[in-house]
Motif scaffolding. Structure first.
Motif, PDB file in Angstrom:
ATOM      1  N   GLU A 125       0.909  -1.525   0.158  1.00  0.00           N
ATOM      2  CA  GLU A 125       0.428  -0.218  -0.394  1.00  0.00           C
ATOM      3  C   GLU A 125       0.838   1.655  -0.170  1.00  0.00           C
ATOM      4  O   GLU A 125       0.661   2.134  -0.902  1.00  0.00           O
ATOM      5  CB  GLU A 125      -0.395  -0.246   1.152  1.00  0.00           C
ATOM      6  N   LEU A 126       1.590   1.395   0.874  1.00  0.00           N
ATOM      7  CA  LEU A 126       2.240   2.436   1.153  1.00  0.00           C
ATOM      8  C   LEU A 126       3.726   2.721  -0.087  1.00  0.00           C
ATOM      9  O   LEU A 126       3.992   4.318  -0.490  1.00  0.00           O
ATOM     10  CB  LEU A 126       3.307   2.468   2.330  1.00  0.00           C
ATOM     11  N   GLU A 127       4.536   1.988  -0.221  1.00  0.00           N
ATOM     12  CA  GLU A 127       4.960   1.838  -2.076  1.00  0.00           C
ATOM     13  C   GLU A 127       4.263   2.367  -2.900  1.00  0.00           C
ATOM     14  O   GLU A 127       5.019   2.913  -3.578  1.00  0.00           O
ATOM     15  CB  GLU A 127       6.351   0.884  -1.390  1.00  0.00           C
ATOM     16  N   GLY A 128       3.549   1.469  -3.089  1.00  0.00           N
ATOM     17  CA  GLY A 128       2.306   2.231  -4.476  1.00  0.00           C
ATOM     18  C   GLY A 128       2.221   2.976  -4.624  1.00  0.00           C
ATOM     19  O   GLY A 128       2.032   3.524  -5.471  1.00  0.00           O
ATOM     20  N   LEU A 129       1.579   3.830  -3.339  1.00  0.00           N
ATOM     21  CA  LEU A 129       1.055   5.190  -3.240  1.00  0.00           C
ATOM     22  C   LEU A 129       2.713   5.894  -3.687  1.00  0.00           C
ATOM     23  O   LEU A 129       2.344   6.852  -4.139  1.00  0.00           O
ATOM     24  CB  LEU A 129       1.565   5.803  -1.713  1.00  0.00           C
ATOM     25  N   ALA A 130       3.614   5.500  -2.994  1.00  0.00           N
ATOM     26  CA  ALA A 130       5.423   6.139  -3.567  1.00  0.00           C
ATOM     27  C   ALA A 130       5.241   6.502  -5.099  1.00  0.00           C
ATOM     28  O   ALA A 130       4.907   7.527  -5.856  1.00  0.00           O
ATOM     29  CB  ALA A 130       6.659   6.114  -2.608  1.00  0.00           C
ATOM     30  N   ALA A 131       5.205   5.623  -5.700  1.00  0.00           N
ATOM     31  CA  ALA A 131       5.019   5.554  -6.809  1.00  0.00           C
ATOM     32  C   ALA A 131       4.512   5.739  -7.521  1.00  0.00           C
ATOM     33  O   ALA A 131       3.982   6.263  -9.108  1.00  0.00           O
ATOM     34  CB  ALA A 131       4.803   3.223  -7.651  1.00  0.00           C
ATOM     35  N   ALA A 132       3.076   5.929  -7.272  1.00  0.00           N
ATOM     36  CA  ALA A 132       1.532   6.158  -8.322  1.00  0.00           C
ATOM     37  C   ALA A 132       2.135   7.586  -7.573  1.00  0.00           C
ATOM     38  O   ALA A 132       2.039   8.350  -8.591  1.00  0.00           O
ATOM     39  CB  ALA A 132       1.032   6.020  -7.317  1.00  0.00           C
TER      40      ALA A 132
ATOM     41  N   ASN B  77      19.258  -1.768  -4.117  1.00  0.00           N
ATOM     42  CA  ASN B  77      17.971  -2.163  -4.868  1.00  0.00           C
ATOM     43  C   ASN B  77      16.883  -1.552  -3.649  1.00  0.00           C
ATOM     44  O   ASN B  77      15.701  -0.512  -3.551  1.00  0.00           O
ATOM     45  CB  ASN B  77      17.510  -3.638  -4.288  1.00  0.00           C
ATOM     46  N   GLN B  78      17.646  -0.902  -2.128  1.00  0.00           N
ATOM     47  CA  GLN B  78      16.795  -0.215  -1.507  1.00  0.00           C
ATOM     48  C   GLN B  78      16.963   1.238  -2.183  1.00  0.00           C
ATOM     49  O   GLN B  78      15.486   1.667  -1.379  1.00  0.00           O
ATOM     50  CB  GLN B  78      17.963  -0.412  -0.062  1.00  0.00           C
ATOM     51  N   LEU B  79      17.924   1.771  -2.549  1.00  0.00           N
ATOM     52  CA  LEU B  79      18.090   2.797  -2.710  1.00  0.00           C
ATOM     53  C   LEU B  79      16.819   3.032  -3.659  1.00  0.00           C
ATOM     54  O   LEU B  79      16.344   4.053  -3.766  1.00  0.00           O
ATOM     55  CB  LEU B  79      19.434   3.057  -3.959  1.00  0.00           C
ATOM     56  N   PHE B  80      16.641   2.070  -5.079  1.00  0.00           N
ATOM     57  CA  PHE B  80      16.017   2.387  -5.621  1.00  0.00           C
ATOM     58  C   PHE B  80      14.303   2.830  -4.638  1.00  0.00           C
ATOM     59  O   PHE B  80      14.037   3.449  -5.368  1.00  0.00           O
ATOM     60  CB  PHE B  80      14.930   1.298  -6.433  1.00  0.00           C
ATOM     61  N   HIS B  81      13.617   1.651  -3.864  1.00  0.00           N
ATOM     62  CA  HIS B  81      12.867   1.578  -3.269  1.00  0.00           C
ATOM     63  C   HIS B  81      12.556   3.016  -2.400  1.00  0.00           C
ATOM     64  O   HIS B  81      11.654   3.785  -2.480  1.00  0.00           O
ATOM     65  CB  HIS B  81      11.977   0.670  -2.653  1.00  0.00           C
ATOM     66  N   PHE B  82      13.681   3.159  -2.098  1.00  0.00           N
ATOM     67  CA  PHE B  82      13.668   4.566  -1.193  1.00  0.00           C
ATOM     68  C   PHE B  82      13.679   5.843  -2.139  1.00  0.00           C
ATOM     69  O   PHE B  82      13.197   6.979  -1.635  1.00  0.00           O
ATOM     70  CB  PHE B  82      14.501   4.508  -0.114  1.00  0.00           C
TER      71      PHE B  82
ATOM     72  N   MET C 117       4.522  -1.960  -8.774  1.00  0.00           N
ATOM     73  CA  MET C 117       4.813  -2.092  -7.498  1.00  0.00           C
ATOM     74  C   MET C 117       3.999  -3.071  -6.966  1.00  0.00           C
ATOM     75  O   MET C 117       4.966  -3.810  -5.465  1.00  0.00           O
ATOM     76  CB  MET C 117       5.108  -0.677  -6.694  1.00  0.00           C
ATOM     77  N   ARG C 118       3.336  -3.364  -6.428  1.00  0.00           N
ATOM     78  CA  ARG C 118       2.495  -4.339  -5.901  1.00  0.00           C
ATOM     79  C   ARG C 118       3.746  -6.031  -6.619  1.00  0.00           C
ATOM     80  O   ARG C 118       3.635  -7.027  -6.040  1.00  0.00           O
ATOM     81  CB  ARG C 118       1.462  -4.489  -6.653  1.00  0.00           C
ATOM     82  N   GLU C 119       3.115  -6.079  -7.566  1.00  0.00           N
ATOM     83  CA  GLU C 119       3.768  -7.647  -9.152  1.00  0.00           C
ATOM     84  C   GLU C 119       5.439  -7.410  -8.108  1.00  0.00           C
ATOM     85  O   GLU C 119       6.119  -8.907  -7.461  1.00  0.00           O
ATOM     86  CB  GLU C 119       3.960  -7.616 -10.444  1.00  0.00           C
ATOM     87  N   ASP C 120       5.621  -6.054  -8.000  1.00  0.00           N
ATOM     88  CA  ASP C 120       7.349  -6.402  -7.694  1.00  0.00           C
ATOM     89  C   ASP C 120       7.625  -6.956  -5.479  1.00  0.00           C
ATOM     90  O   ASP C 120       8.021  -7.300  -5.992  1.00  0.00           O
ATOM     91  CB  ASP C 120       8.236  -4.718  -7.666  1.00  0.00           C
ATOM     92  N   ILE C 121       7.107  -6.305  -4.855  1.00  0.00           N
ATOM     93  CA  ILE C 121       6.980  -6.405  -3.802  1.00  0.00           C
ATOM     94  C   ILE C 121       6.585  -8.281  -3.306  1.00  0.00           C
ATOM     95  O   ILE C 121       7.476  -9.211  -2.931  1.00  0.00           O
ATOM     96  CB  ILE C 121       6.136  -5.700  -2.887  1.00  0.00           C
ATOM     97  N   GLU C 122       5.511  -8.335  -3.983  1.00  0.00           N
ATOM     98  CA  GLU C 122       4.452  -9.375  -3.907  1.00  0.00           C
ATOM     99  C   GLU C 122       5.373 -10.707  -4.410  1.00  0.00           C
ATOM    100  O   GLU C 122       5.834 -11.634  -4.348  1.00  0.00           O
ATOM    101  CB  GLU C 122       3.856  -9.669  -4.519  1.00  0.00           C
ATOM    102  N   SER C 123       6.166 -10.939  -5.961  1.00  0.00           N
ATOM    103  CA  SER C 123       7.126 -11.991  -6.360  1.00  0.00           C
ATOM    104  C   SER C 123       7.800 -12.026  -5.428  1.00  0.00           C
ATOM    105  O   SER C 123       8.331 -12.760  -5.621  1.00  0.00           O
ATOM    106  CB  SER C 123       7.758 -11.579  -7.714  1.00  0.00           C
ATOM    107  N   ALA C 124       8.696 -10.986  -5.324  1.00  0.00           N
ATOM    108  CA  ALA C 124       9.996 -11.376  -4.325  1.00  0.00           C
ATOM    109  C   ALA C 124       9.676 -11.900  -2.911  1.00  0.00           C
ATOM    110  O   ALA C 124       9.955 -12.477  -2.733  1.00  0.00           O
ATOM    111  CB  ALA C 124      10.351  -9.537  -3.886  1.00  0.00           C
ATOM    112  N   GLY C 125       8.562 -11.201  -2.081  1.00  0.00           N
ATOM    113  CA  GLY C 125       7.745 -11.743  -1.482  1.00  0.00           C
ATOM    114  C   GLY C 125       7.017 -13.719  -1.194  1.00  0.00           C
ATOM    115  O   GLY C 125       7.935 -13.987  -0.555  1.00  0.00           O
ATOM    116  N   GLU C 126       7.004 -13.875  -2.406  1.00  0.00           N
ATOM    117  CA  GLU C 126       7.121 -15.429  -2.812  1.00  0.00           C
ATOM    118  C   GLU C 126       8.258 -16.399  -2.334  1.00  0.00           C
ATOM    119  O   GLU C 126       8.539 -17.259  -2.348  1.00  0.00           O
ATOM    120  CB  GLU C 126       6.864 -16.300  -3.843  1.00  0.00           C
TER     121      GLU C 126
END
Length: 245
Positions: free
Chosen positions: A92-99, A136-141, A201-210
């Protein structure tokens, strides 16, 4: 294991020590099960034990570390249920940041994001997974910065204090799958498409989560103890300034 903690100056010392240790959690320099010794970290940073102890106890309050006793402070394992809840919040939060980034990015912002994606790609190709995790972390931030959302970035920082060690632990296994959706995120930002950016962003987080969830043990915790005591691996850190997934 490479050196993690560098010597620090004495201006606003407590906050600086906290920031340095936090950064190693966020970018995955520390892994679940790693043990931190106050005196050894203080020696590496060139400080007394007091600011290090205070920083570690603050990180215990942030749930980035666990306090067993004064001689046993470690990076925690987390349960699968805890991970899933944090992942849901990140979506939710990183999706908001991307949007929001898709609405506010200029050409310079997009160029910075592309540089980070390319650096991450190069790190993975070179087998430098520590650098890959950090990039990877720097990209998200950076997305939160492009979104001009400092309050959101502060919240994400606290979440990544807990997530950085877990993400780092699976990065080598994940390889390019850990970043393939970053291209979609940047493209959506280029297209000024907030909905697509949020979805990518949702796809990014959820695919890594698997992949992360495959590390569940029978007691429903995540992360395999590295079995190392951090300060022994950190001896001899150069006393110099250095700015730090």
């Amino acid at each position: 294991m490479t050196n993690l903690f560098q010597a620090v100056g004495h201006t606003n010392l407590g906050e600086t020590v906290y920031s340095v240790i936090s950064a190693q959690l966020i970018k995955g320099g520390l892994r679940p099960g790693d043990r931190l010794r106050i005196r050894d970290i203080a020696a590496q940073m060139g400080t007394s034990v007091t600011p290090v102890r205070d920083a570690l106890l603050r990180l215990v309050q942030d749930r980035g570390l666990v306090f067993q006793n004064a001689r046993d402070i470690r990076v925690p394992h987390i349960s699968a249920d805890e991970y899933l809840e944090i992942r849901m919040i990140r979506v939710e939060l990183e999706g908001l940041a991307a949007a929001q980034a898709a609405q506010r990015a200029d050409e310079a912002d997009i160029d910075r994001l592309l540089i980070l994606v390319n650096e991450n790609e190069e790190a993975i190709k070179a087998g430098d997974f520590a650098r890959g995790t950090e990039t990877n972390q720097l990209f998200h931030f950076e997305l939160a910065r492009v979104a001009k959302a400092p309050e959101l970035l502060e919240i994400l920082t606290r979440l990544w204090i807990r997530m950085g060690p877990i993400i780092s632990e699976v990065y080598e296994q994940g390889g390019r799958s850990m970043i393939e959706h970053h291209y979609d995120i940047v493209q959506a930002i280029k297209d000024r498409n907030p909905r697509a950016a949020r979805s990518a962003m949702r796809e990014d987080i959820e695919s890594a989560g698997e992949l992360i969830l495959r590390l569940r043990t029978q007691d429903r915790t995540l992360g395999v103890s590295s079995g190392k005591t951090v300060p022994h691996a950190l001896a001899g850190t150069p006393r110099r300034s250095k700015k730090t997934a």
